[in-house]
Motif scaffolding. Sequence first.
Motif, PDB file in Angstrom:
ATOM      1  N   ASP A   1     -61.423  72.204   9.653  1.00 43.88           N
ATOM      2  CA  ASP A   1     -61.592  71.254   8.557  1.00 43.88           C
ATOM      3  C   ASP A   1     -63.009  70.709   8.517  1.00 43.88           C
ATOM      4  OD1 ASP A   1     -59.058  71.618   7.660  1.00 43.88           O
ATOM      5  OD2 ASP A   1     -58.215  69.856   8.648  1.00 43.88           O
ATOM      6  N   ASN A   2     -63.499  70.362   9.678  1.00 50.63           N
ATOM      7  CA  ASN A   2     -64.875  69.863   9.755  1.00 50.63           C
ATOM      8  C   ASN A   2     -65.859  70.879   9.232  1.00 50.63           C
ATOM      9  OD1 ASN A   2     -64.715  67.305  10.712  1.00 50.63           O
ATOM     10  ND2 ASN A   2     -64.641  67.934  12.854  1.00 50.63           N
ATOM     11  N   LYS A   3     -65.702  72.086   9.750  1.00 50.18           N
ATOM     12  CA  LYS A   3     -66.650  73.128   9.400  1.00 50.18           C
ATOM     13  C   LYS A   3     -66.615  73.438   7.919  1.00 50.18           C
ATOM     14  CE  LYS A   3     -68.378  73.121  13.154  1.00 50.18           C
ATOM     15  NZ  LYS A   3     -69.681  72.426  13.228  1.00 50.18           N
ATOM     16  N   VAL A   4     -65.425  73.449   7.396  1.00 48.33           N
ATOM     17  CA  VAL A   4     -65.306  73.760   5.980  1.00 48.33           C
ATOM     18  C   VAL A   4     -65.965  72.656   5.152  1.00 48.33           C
ATOM     19  CG1 VAL A   4     -63.671  73.901   4.076  1.00 48.33           C
ATOM     20  CG2 VAL A   4     -63.294  75.244   6.147  1.00 48.33           C
ATOM     21  N   GLU A   5     -65.812  71.448   5.616  1.00 48.03           N
ATOM     22  CA  GLU A   5     -66.463  70.337   4.931  1.00 48.03           C
ATOM     23  C   GLU A   5     -67.977  70.443   5.015  1.00 48.03           C
ATOM     24  OE1 GLU A   5     -65.361  66.303   6.136  1.00 48.03           O
ATOM     25  OE2 GLU A   5     -63.296  66.955   5.776  1.00 48.03           O
ATOM     26  N   GLN A   6     -68.465  70.681   6.223  1.00 40.44           N
ATOM     27  CA  GLN A   6     -69.899  70.754   6.433  1.00 40.44           C
ATOM     28  C   GLN A   6     -70.521  72.012   5.864  1.00 40.44           C
ATOM     29  OE1 GLN A   6     -69.569  68.961  10.904  1.00 40.44           O
ATOM     30  NE2 GLN A   6     -71.141  70.469  10.483  1.00 40.44           N
ATOM     31  N   GLY A   7     -69.687  73.025   5.702  1.00 43.04           N
ATOM     32  CA  GLY A   7     -70.205  74.257   5.128  1.00 43.04           C
ATOM     33  C   GLY A   7     -70.671  75.293   6.115  1.00 43.04           C
ATOM     34  N   SER A   8     -70.721  74.972   7.375  1.00 46.87           N
ATOM     35  CA  SER A   8     -71.132  76.009   8.335  1.00 46.87           C
ATOM     36  C   SER A   8     -70.435  75.850   9.676  1.00 46.87           C
ATOM     37  CB  SER A   8     -72.635  75.961   8.546  1.00 46.87           C
ATOM     38  OG  SER A   8     -72.945  74.925   9.444  1.00 46.87           O
ATOM     39  N   LEU A   9     -70.350  76.934  10.373  1.00 41.50           N
ATOM     40  CA  LEU A   9     -69.776  76.911  11.715  1.00 41.50           C
ATOM     41  C   LEU A   9     -70.895  76.693  12.699  1.00 41.50           C
ATOM     42  CD1 LEU A   9     -67.695  80.155  11.404  1.00 41.50           C
ATOM     43  CD2 LEU A   9     -66.713  77.895  11.498  1.00 41.50           C
ATOM     44  N   GLY A  10     -71.289  75.513  12.843  1.00 38.64           N
ATOM     45  CA  GLY A  10     -72.438  75.248  13.710  1.00 38.64           C
ATOM     46  C   GLY A  10     -72.088  75.312  15.166  1.00 38.64           C
ATOM     47  N   PRO A  11     -72.880  74.666  15.975  1.00 35.58           N
ATOM     48  CA  PRO A  11     -72.601  74.575  17.406  1.00 35.58           C
ATOM     49  C   PRO A  11     -71.431  73.616  17.576  1.00 35.58           C
ATOM     50  CG  PRO A  11     -74.451  73.187  16.817  1.00 35.58           C
ATOM     51  CD  PRO A  11     -74.041  73.898  15.579  1.00 35.58           C
ATOM     52  N   GLN A  12     -71.265  73.139  18.722  1.00 32.13           N
ATOM     53  CA  GLN A  12     -70.268  72.100  18.936  1.00 32.13           C
ATOM     54  C   GLN A  12     -68.912  72.569  18.443  1.00 32.13           C
ATOM     55  OE1 GLN A  12     -70.507  69.731  20.616  1.00 32.13           O
ATOM     56  NE2 GLN A  12     -69.645  67.868  19.906  1.00 32.13           N
ATOM     57  N   ALA A  13     -68.628  73.794  18.789  1.00 33.77           N
ATOM     58  CA  ALA A  13     -67.348  74.376  18.397  1.00 33.77           C
ATOM     59  C   ALA A  13     -66.235  73.528  18.973  1.00 33.77           C
ATOM     60  CB  ALA A  13     -67.234  75.795  18.932  1.00 33.77           C
ATOM     61  N   CYS A  14     -65.029  74.006  18.863  1.00 33.42           N
ATOM     62  CA  CYS A  14     -63.915  73.213  19.311  1.00 33.42           C
ATOM     63  C   CYS A  14     -63.929  73.076  20.817  1.00 33.42           C
ATOM     64  CB  CYS A  14     -62.615  73.836  18.848  1.00 33.42           C
ATOM     65  SG  CYS A  14     -62.558  75.596  19.114  1.00 33.42           S
ATOM     66  N   GLU A  15     -64.163  71.897  21.256  1.00 36.83           N
ATOM     67  CA  GLU A  15     -64.110  71.634  22.696  1.00 36.83           C
ATOM     68  C   GLU A  15     -62.651  71.433  23.041  1.00 36.83           C
ATOM     69  OE1 GLU A  15     -66.669  71.613  24.687  1.00 36.83           O
ATOM     70  OE2 GLU A  15     -68.117  71.916  23.083  1.00 36.83           O
ATOM     71  N   LEU A  16     -62.142  72.365  23.770  1.00 31.85           N
ATOM     72  CA  LEU A  16     -60.725  72.232  24.074  1.00 31.85           C
ATOM     73  C   LEU A  16     -60.522  71.770  25.492  1.00 31.85           C
ATOM     74  CD1 LEU A  16     -59.410  75.252  22.131  1.00 31.85           C
ATOM     75  CD2 LEU A  16     -59.367  72.860  21.521  1.00 31.85           C
ATOM     76  N   THR A  17     -59.310  71.502  25.792  1.00 34.37           N
ATOM     77  CA  THR A  17     -58.975  71.031  27.124  1.00 34.37           C
ATOM     78  C   THR A  17     -59.466  72.020  28.163  1.00 34.37           C
ATOM     79  OG1 THR A  17     -56.875  72.158  26.990  1.00 34.37           O
ATOM     80  CG2 THR A  17     -56.938  69.870  26.286  1.00 34.37           C
TER      81      THR A  17
END
Lengths: 147, 147
Positions: free
Chosen positions: A118-134
């Motif tokens: 959702d974030n990426k789609v809003e921002q328009g790009s798949l930047g760094p700071q990908a999904c930090e998962l557990t």
Amino acid sequence: MSLADKNPVSGYSIKETAERTGITEDTIRYYEKIGLLPRAQRKGNSHRIYSEQDLEMMKLITCLKKTGMSLDDMRPFLNLSLDSDLSQYPELHEMILTHKQKILEQIASLQQVVDFIDNKVEQGSLGPQACELTGDTRRRMPARSKR
Amino acid sequence: MSLADKNPVSGYSIKETAERTGITEDTIRYYEKIGLLPRAQRKGNSHRIYSEQDLEMMKLITCLKKTGMSLDDMRPFLNLSLDSDLSQYPELHEMILTHKQKILEQIASLQQVVDFIDNKVEQGSLGPQACELTGDTRRRMPARSKR
DNA sequence: TCTTGACCTGGAGTCGGCTCCAAGTTATAC
DNA sequence: GTATAACTTGGAGCCGACTCCAGGTCAAGA
């Protein structure tokens, strides 16, 4: 006792079972071969016949598979789903609660991915700071086949 | 041996990368072999070196893998993962939304298992009425418990 | 100089989970 | 009485995703 018992000689053929569960005949036999399903009842001609409960068990397999559980890991669940007065098997009870906890964590992880998207789609790009998962990176999820 | 080769800024070795991403060295090389990762930059001695961005990409792989995406399916995502204005690639945008939908379904499946477990634990025993799934609509059965 | 260790390559092996096949049996249909 | 169809069995093959290995390079240290 069971529904099937009322109607002595009937039950589902493997073909009908495949149609009703969405699991192929080959796969049903395979599950029996590896002992995931109990050896099916047979008719005189050795053809397998399945009861309503058998189909339920197969549907449960399908369901658990969708959650990424390996066939091996679901054995205890299947044993449980038959008779099962759960309270009589505290170990199993414990195991199941543990598994439930794992699933809840998995749900949380997936939710984070959704948020990430959702974030990426809003921002328009798949930047760094990908999904930090557990922390635990080694989890198995459904590996799918096509064709 | 240029200064740059010794300089800490030069990048991560494959070993460090493995440690930081949680992906094994073998698997990193495998991903390169199958073209999931681009051919890594090399030092004079042909050793791979990875940048912060490379690590991000690997973390994205781990992340997508957790959601059940096959390596093959994630190629398009990785191809533009860094920069790229998503809105310039409507197809990809579409794909991502589709994948998000899949994840939501997965969450639903998992939630059903949780519910199933809860029922089971509450009642000590539960007949049919396990988790019915989306997709192929087999009609829900009367879901009756004898007893 | 010799050893150690981190790395390289290509290729073989493994594992889970099917999927397909050949050869055989039995039941029913024509 | 023979063809067809639905099954049986054991076993081989396949695919995705690793995982392991042998044999080699190179750099630094005792």
